[in-house]
Design a protein around this motif. Structure first.
Motif, PDB file in Angstrom:
ATOM      1  N   HIS A 197       0.545   4.723   9.496  1.00  0.00           N
ATOM      2  CA  HIS A 197       1.050   3.438   9.880  1.00  0.00           C
ATOM      3  C   HIS A 197       2.628   3.327   9.677  1.00  0.00           C
ATOM      4  CE1 HIS A 197      -3.125   1.614   8.622  1.00  0.00           C
ATOM      5  NE2 HIS A 197      -3.268   2.710   8.539  1.00  0.00           N
TER       6      HIS A 197
ATOM      7  N   THR B  33      -0.397   2.886  -5.043  1.00  0.00           N
ATOM      8  CA  THR B  33      -1.837   2.989  -4.777  1.00  0.00           C
ATOM      9  C   THR B  33      -2.401   4.334  -5.658  1.00  0.00           C
ATOM     10  OG1 THR B  33      -1.374   2.529  -2.548  1.00  0.00           O
ATOM     11  CG2 THR B  33      -3.434   3.307  -3.072  1.00  0.00           C
TER      12      THR B  33
ATOM     13  N   TRP C 122       0.873  -1.263  -0.045  1.00  0.00           N
ATOM     14  CA  TRP C 122      -0.030  -0.073   0.254  1.00  0.00           C
ATOM     15  C   TRP C 122       0.757   1.208  -0.010  1.00  0.00           C
ATOM     16  CZ3 TRP C 122      -4.752  -0.095  -1.255  1.00  0.00           C
ATOM     17  CH2 TRP C 122      -5.597  -1.159  -1.189  1.00  0.00           C
ATOM     18  N   ASP C 123       1.827   1.214  -0.645  1.00  0.00           N
ATOM     19  CA  ASP C 123       2.926   2.487  -0.767  1.00  0.00           C
ATOM     20  C   ASP C 123       1.969   3.432  -1.604  1.00  0.00           C
ATOM     21  OD1 ASP C 123       5.233   3.448  -2.891  1.00  0.00           O
ATOM     22  OD2 ASP C 123       3.874   1.822  -3.509  1.00  0.00           O
TER      23      ASP C 123
ATOM     24  N   ARG D 272      -0.911   6.708   4.806  1.00  0.00           N
ATOM     25  CA  ARG D 272       0.048   5.930   4.972  1.00  0.00           C
ATOM     26  C   ARG D 272       0.866   6.229   5.984  1.00  0.00           C
ATOM     27  NH1 ARG D 272      -1.790   1.353   4.692  1.00  0.00           N
ATOM     28  NH2 ARG D 272       0.209   0.548   5.182  1.00  0.00           N
TER      29      ARG D 272
END
Lengths: 217, 230, 259
Positions: free
Chosen positions: C188, C134, C129-130, C185
């Motif tokens: 996270h 994405t 999911w970088d 992101r």
């Protein structure tokens, strides 16, 4: 405005995808005329009306309506034109009165004008409180005509306006058109109703193959 | 020349749309129950009270998105059913006014939907909204709803008209509203105090939602006439 | 009037047949040469990475195609904005926008696939999911939508106007998407920067090969777009000729004298 005509069209071509609905239309309309367009299905009558209303763009040729060039000022034409096509443009969940009110509010016409239009079309009073969805085809047609009346347009473009109306309704429509012309408007209509419309019209024109066949009086 | 003020037209168009909804009850009777049902379905699928509470924010907005397509299609179906959109076009009604009016009507309907869904989340997923978070929550709802309504009206207008175009609507809309999903979820989680978020962390996300709404509001006002044009 | 005749001498295809001109041939040759070099260098000459081994060679495809994907997006956006802003814009803007989008979608797919493979080889997962990946995925879907809108029909003018508006909306929406994903992101922190090229130590040759890769793919992109937009022009010209024939036929049909 070059000629002072309400509509001035020269060699206009209008296409839907690949199909040339109008294949070089040349004609003109003077102010105060009631012009009748006749011709077989698919001749281009509806397209011609939509083009004059500024709904459909011109692909080639020139056209001027009410002094506006249809190639560049289509949107300005629309304010001054009243168009009645095959569909009615009604909202089935609203009542007759609410439908006509919507249109009159858009053009800032008063409530009394609305009521007058409803009365003229014979759908005023208690009838006007019925939902459009519950009406007959003829009553719906009368409602869309009332919408047109409140617009006070300078050019009326009507596609089969008598269709769906009973005898009384048709008489009323003719009276409205004559009155509109008397107040300075111009009317172009397409119709298959030969008898009645030939009496109504000041000029008849034959349309075929996307062109004018002949312009007779 | 008749007055074509955008705001006036918007008011008349929004009034008409809301009048129709008030009369036909389509959103209230059919779409809101559908969305509430979706919330129940989530509970079946995820089947974990702790998990549900944690992701409640996201689920509310997912359910909203699913319902959004239906609401937007309904909004334009009433126009195309009897050629009304065409009639509005030919009448030369200011397209920006039509855009704003339909968007405002969507805002009202979506707001009702979201209130119901947040209520469902409180009841079904057992999240709490403290009074201190209420301001955040309402602001979040308002900004997100504006953005969704603007995007919905833009693409709904494009997809209206020709048959077969409606299938285009979800494809065009989903990428566009991804930021709203992200931002609204985070802000709502902050308001619910779930997923380790505290209320104050929600405000930057509301900022994102506000920017989004502004961008698409302006974009829609300028673009709408081209999109409904023949 | 609407039929655009912008086949000026610079870009006139030669009479022998085919749509090549000196410009496009030069670009084509450069593309082939550069690609060959990148292929040879990337596969054989550059060293394998200490951590990733030979998997690092995917970088020579993935990074340039990602760059091209964004270039295509910018070209489509710029051409669309030019169409909207100019008084009487040439249909060439619309054709370039369309061609760039079509070619761009191709490169976006390559970016996503190569990125996915790379992730699989280095991290064991097909998707990370970088933000860059994405956003590219979103760009990809947005462009599928854009191409669908282009296929809606109507005259070239209508198609151009509608598509230009959609592309302009995309220009507004993609940065918003990217920004949201980056913010998302960034929450996270524990999931480290999941980018395979994040921890590659690059020596001189690798850097040079990477740079040549960008050049090679850019030349390829340009060549493809030039040819595609020429084909679109041909298609429009053919369409117009077909229209002329249709008009003549329609006029014959009514079989009467024109007033």
């Amino acid at each position: 405005m070059k000629t002072g005509n309400i509509v001035e069209m020269h060699d206009a071509v209008v296409v839907y995808g690949d199909f040339p609905a109008l294949a070089g239309m040349t004609f003109s309309v003077r102010k105060g005329e009631i012009l009748l367009l006749q011709g077989p299905n698919g001749a281009g009558k509806s397209t011609l009306l939509r083009t004059c209303a500024g709904l459909t763009p011109i692909f080639r040729g020139t056209a001027e309506v009410l002094g506006h060039d249809l190639r560049t000022e289509r949107d300005l034409v629309r304010h001054r034109v009243g168009f009645l096509g095959h569909s009615n443009g009604l909202f089935s969940d609203l009542t007759i009165r609410e439908n006509v009110m919507f249109w009159s509010r858009l053009v800032d016409a008063g409530d009394d004008e609305t009521e007058a239009a409803l009365e003229r079309m014979g759908i005023g009073g208690r009838l006007a409180d019925l939902r459009v969805g519950e009406l007959s085809a003829g009553q719906k047609r009368r409602c869309s005509l009332a919408n047109l009346v409140v617009r006070r347009a300078e050019l009326w473009l009507l596609d089969e306006p008598h269709a769906g109306l009973d005898g009384g309704g048709r008489d009323e429509l003719d009276a409205i058109l004559r009155q509109a012309v008397a107040s300075g408007a111009t009317v172009i209509l397409a119709s298959h109703e030969l008898e009645r419309t030939r009496q109504l019209a000041t000029r008849v024109v034959q349309v075929s193959g996307g062109q004018i066949l002949d312009a007779s009086l | 020349m008749k007055s074509q003020s955008t705001l006036r037209i918007a008011r008349v168009v929004a009034g008409k749309d809301l009048q129709i909804e008030f009369r036909s009850h389509v959103v209230i009777n059919r779409i809101v129950p559908f969305a509430a049902l979706v919330m129940v379905m989530f509970a079946f699928a995820l089947d974990d009270d702790l998990l549900l509470a944690r992701v409640a924010g996201g689920l509310v907005w997912l359910a909203t998105l699913f319902s959004l397509f239906i609401i937007v299609q309904r909004s334009f179906a009433i126009e195309t059913a009897d050629g009304a959109l065409d009639a509005l076009r030919v009448a030369g009604v200011n397209p920006a006014g039509i855009f704003l009016g339909k968007a405002l009507a969507l805002v009202v309907q979506l707001f009702l939907l979201e209130i119901t869904l947040i209520g469902a989340a409180i009841v079904l997923y057992r999240v709490h909204v403290e009074p201190s978070s209420a301001v955040l929550l309402v602001t979040c709802m308002f900004c997100a709803t504006l953005g969704l309504a603007f995007v919905g009206t833009i693409f709904g207008g494009l997809a209206a008209g020709m048959r077969g175009r409606e299938t285009l609507l979800p494809l065009l809309m989903l990428p566009a509203i991804a930021p709203v999903l992200i931002g609204a979820t985070k802000a709502t989680e902050a308001a619910f105090n779930t997923s380790g978020m505290v209320t104050s962390e929600g405000w930057p996300w509301v900022g994102l939602l506000a920017v989004f709404a502004a961008v698409f509001g302006v974009g829609g006002l300028s673009a709408f006439s081209s999109l409904i044009e023949e | 009037m609407y039929g655009d005749n912008d086949m000026n001498h610079d870009s006139t295809p030669d009479a022998v047949g085919g749509v090549a001109t000196t410009t496009s041939r030069t670009i084509g040759v450069l593309a082939i040469v550069a690609m060959t070099w990148v292929l040879v260098s990337g596969l054989f000459l550059t060293p394998a990475d200490i951590n990733q081994g030979d998997a690092v060679r995917i970088m020579y495809v993935h990074v340039p195609t990602a760059w091209i994907a964004y270039l295509a997006f910018i070209v489509t956006g710029a051409a669309s904005l030019a169409w909207l802003l100019k008084k009487s814009p040439s249909l060439a803007f619309d054709r370039v926008a369309g061609a760039s989008a079509e070619v761009g979608v191709l490169f976006m797919a390559m970016t996503l696939i190569s990125g996915s493979l790379w992730g699989r080889l280095t991290w064991g997962t097909f998707w990370v999911w970088d933000p860059r990946l994405t956003t590219t995925a979103f760009l990809f879907v947005t462009y599928i939508g854009y191409l669908a809108v282009r296929g809606l029909g109507g005259s070239p003018q209508q198609r151009a106007q509608r598509s230009a508006v959609i592309a302009s909306l995309a220009v507004l929406e993609i940065p918003l998407v990217h920004f949201s994903v980056v913010l998302w992101r960034s929450l996270h922190q524990s999931a480290s920067v999941l980018r395979p090229d994040g921890d590659v130590k690059m020596d001189g040759l690798m850097l040079f090969t990477l740079f040549s890769g960008v050049l090679a793919f850019t030349f390829t992109f340009l060549w493809l777009v030039i040819h595609r937009q020429r084909m679109l022009l041909m298609r429009d010209v053919v369409g117009e000729k077909g229209l002329e024939a249709a008009i003549r036929e329609r006029r014959r049909d009514h079989g009467g004298v024109v007033a």
